[in-house]
Scaffold this motif. Structure first.
Motif, PDB file in Angstrom:
ATOM      1  N   PRO A 271      45.122  69.316 -45.628  1.00 32.53           N
ATOM      2  CA  PRO A 271      44.211  69.385 -44.482  1.00 32.53           C
ATOM      3  C   PRO A 271      42.832  68.826 -44.851  1.00 32.53           C
ATOM      4  O   PRO A 271      42.423  68.895 -46.016  1.00 32.53           O
ATOM      5  CB  PRO A 271      44.108  70.883 -44.192  1.00 32.53           C
ATOM      6  N   ASN A 272      42.140  68.279 -43.860  1.00 34.92           N
ATOM      7  CA  ASN A 272      40.790  67.724 -44.019  1.00 34.92           C
ATOM      8  C   ASN A 272      40.734  66.456 -44.869  1.00 34.92           C
ATOM      9  O   ASN A 272      39.687  66.112 -45.393  1.00 34.92           O
ATOM     10  CB  ASN A 272      39.822  68.768 -44.598  1.00 34.92           C
ATOM     11  N   SER A 273      41.866  65.769 -45.033  1.00 31.90           N
ATOM     12  CA  SER A 273      41.869  64.524 -45.801  1.00 31.90           C
ATOM     13  C   SER A 273      41.409  63.334 -44.969  1.00 31.90           C
ATOM     14  O   SER A 273      41.178  62.257 -45.498  1.00 31.90           O
ATOM     15  CB  SER A 273      43.265  64.239 -46.365  1.00 31.90           C
ATOM     16  N   ALA A 274      41.331  63.510 -43.662  1.00 35.60           N
ATOM     17  CA  ALA A 274      40.830  62.428 -42.801  1.00 35.60           C
ATOM     18  C   ALA A 274      40.095  63.051 -41.629  1.00 35.60           C
ATOM     19  O   ALA A 274      40.385  64.181 -41.245  1.00 35.60           O
ATOM     20  CB  ALA A 274      41.987  61.583 -42.278  1.00 35.60           C
ATOM     21  N   THR A 275      39.132  62.316 -41.109  1.00 39.95           N
ATOM     22  CA  THR A 275      38.449  62.772 -39.896  1.00 39.95           C
ATOM     23  C   THR A 275      39.259  62.289 -38.702  1.00 39.95           C
ATOM     24  O   THR A 275      39.461  61.080 -38.549  1.00 39.95           O
ATOM     25  CB  THR A 275      37.030  62.163 -39.836  1.00 39.95           C
ATOM     26  N   PRO A 276      39.756  63.229 -37.872  1.00 43.56           N
ATOM     27  CA  PRO A 276      40.582  62.789 -36.749  1.00 43.56           C
ATOM     28  C   PRO A 276      39.801  61.893 -35.808  1.00 43.56           C
ATOM     29  O   PRO A 276      38.654  62.193 -35.477  1.00 43.56           O
ATOM     30  CB  PRO A 276      40.950  64.099 -36.026  1.00 43.56           C
ATOM     31  N   GLU A 277      40.418  60.778 -35.428  1.00 44.78           N
ATOM     32  CA  GLU A 277      39.751  59.838 -34.514  1.00 44.78           C
ATOM     33  C   GLU A 277      40.486  59.823 -33.185  1.00 44.78           C
ATOM     34  O   GLU A 277      41.645  59.397 -33.120  1.00 44.78           O
ATOM     35  CB  GLU A 277      39.745  58.433 -35.110  1.00 44.78           C
ATOM     36  N   ALA A 278      39.804  60.309 -32.157  1.00 47.01           N
ATOM     37  CA  ALA A 278      40.394  60.277 -30.822  1.00 47.01           C
ATOM     38  C   ALA A 278      40.359  58.839 -30.332  1.00 47.01           C
ATOM     39  O   ALA A 278      39.318  58.196 -30.377  1.00 47.01           O
ATOM     40  CB  ALA A 278      39.622  61.191 -29.887  1.00 47.01           C
ATOM     41  N   VAL A 279      41.501  58.318 -29.912  1.00 48.29           N
ATOM     42  CA  VAL A 279      41.536  56.924 -29.462  1.00 48.29           C
ATOM     43  C   VAL A 279      41.732  56.843 -27.952  1.00 48.29           C
ATOM     44  O   VAL A 279      41.747  55.755 -27.376  1.00 48.29           O
ATOM     45  CB  VAL A 279      42.638  56.116 -30.186  1.00 48.29           C
ATOM     46  N   GLY A 280      41.903  58.023 -27.340  1.00 52.04           N
ATOM     47  CA  GLY A 280      41.967  58.070 -25.882  1.00 52.04           C
ATOM     48  C   GLY A 280      43.229  57.467 -25.295  1.00 52.04           C
ATOM     49  O   GLY A 280      43.217  57.014 -24.153  1.00 52.04           O
ATOM     50  N   GLY A 281      44.314  57.468 -26.075  1.00 52.03           N
ATOM     51  CA  GLY A 281      45.571  56.920 -25.565  1.00 52.03           C
ATOM     52  C   GLY A 281      46.217  57.850 -24.549  1.00 52.03           C
ATOM     53  O   GLY A 281      45.939  59.047 -24.524  1.00 52.03           O
TER      54      GLY A 281
END
Ligand code: FAD
Length: 318
Positions: A153-163
């Motif tokens: 967990p926390n290995s990446a910052t989640p990026e919302a792409v709005g799909g």
């Protein structure tokens, strides 16, 4: 572009943040595709699309919710056979690591656990693992078959792409009798503390024997910064904090962006549970405490003085 499968971590469609992180990582490696096993997909669809899943393999079958890890491995294997993905990503947890290991055996492929980063390489994903109290970073890739990778967990910052909602592919699986050896008999939601879940919190503030049983200053600081509260085994064994909050080799493995250790000496067994944290801060009144070998920032001082000052400062700046 090949798909990269992400096993969705959920209960009845309530999806954990780690799934968003994995979808973000999957987008670096190929086309993100979610694998949703069990009931409640409708509750999850929007979130999966928001974080980039183009396809959702929705696996249903008798017993998939009722039994433990083995049916999930069978379900994932069925999806891998159908999708031929470039990799399978699973969030690191005790249960998921067993699912991933069983899947790798079924696929006769390689497994990498507890990655803290995954990037695209020339011949497949390249993972980073942090070992020996974060003294070394190991880069590895799977050299045989479909890579199966568990990511902390926390290995990446989640990026919302709005799909939009992903395209659904229904997969039906018949769970084998061999996979029905262990069954869930009851599920009790944890009492809500109002704090984030320790295993996936972005900030963790932990207290040790140095608290002398008084966690109030640790909790006040944790609440000021929106953190989960952890504890060393010494504090847990003394009955000062619940076992479910223990961080370390025999407790939870955490990997937050910020870990604050207050009154904790930094024994190797404690480090084993928090060494992959991105930034580590310690408050300890002993300048020779081993925790200071590991930290990014250290404060030599009494936690009962330092933490209230830090809390006050944080509250003032809000
Ligand atoms: P201590 O080592 O006693 O350190 C307390 C620290 O607090 C000291 O450095 C002291 O200087 C400081 N201090 C005291 N008062 C203050 C104050 N007022 N302000 C600031 N600092 C103060 N441990 C874990 O944590 N997690 C595990 O999962 C775990 N698993 C284990 C598994 C095995 C098989 C074994 C053998 C041990 C395991 N341990 C584990 C125990 C581990 O070895 C240590 O004993 C434990 O981590 C010590 O906890 P501590 O740092 O809180 O206490």
């Amino acid at each position: 572009m090949s798909q990269v499968l992400v096993l969705v971590d959920h209960i009845d469609g309530a999806v954990r943040k780690t799934t968003n992180e994995l979808l973000t990582i999957a987008a670096r490696l190929g086309e993100p595709a979610a694998v949703f096993i069990g009931k409640g997909y409708d509750n999850a669809a929007g979130q999966l699309g928001e974080y980039g899943a183009k396809t959702a393999y929705v696996v249903d079958g008798e017993g998939l919710d009722e039994f433990l890890v083995a049916p999930k491995a069978e379900a994932l294997k069925a999806v891998v056979d159908q999708a031929s993905p470039a990799a399978v990503l699973v969030a690191s947890s005790a249960e998921n690591k067993e699912v991933a290991a069983r899947l790798a055996v079924k696929l006769d492929s390689g497994l990498i656990t507890d990655a803290v980063d995954v990037q695209a390489g020339d011949s497949g994903p390249v993972t980073s693992q942090s070992v020996f109290a974060a003294a070394f970073t190991v880069k590895a890739g799977v050299s045989k078959g479909t890579p199966v990778i568990t990511v902390k967990p926390n290995s990446a910052t989640p990026e919302a792409v709005g799909g939009g909602a992903p395209e659904v592919v229904n997969v039906s699986v018949t769970v084998s009798d061999a996979a029905k050896g262990a069954k869930i008999v009851d599920r009790k939601p944890k009492e809500k503390s109002g704090r984030p879940d320790l295993a996936e919190a972005a900030i963790v503030v932990s207290g040790g024997r140095g608290t002398n049983g008084d966690f109030s200053k640790v909790e006040e600081f944790a609440d000021a910064v929106g953190a989960a509260v952890g504890a060393s085994r010494a504090a847990v064994d003394a009955g000062w904090y619940p076992h479910s909050s223990q961080v370390g080799q025999t407790g939870k493995q955490v990997s937050p962006t910020l870990y604050v250790a207050a009154g904790i000496s930094g024994a190797i067994q404690h480090r084993a549970g928090m060494q992959t944290s991105k930034t580590i801060v310690a408050v300890n009144k002993d300048a020779e405490a081993p925790i200071f070998e590991l930290v990014d920032f250290g404060v030599v001082g009494d936690l009962f003085t330092v933490l209230p000052q830090a809390t006050e400062e944080v509250v003032k700046r809000k």
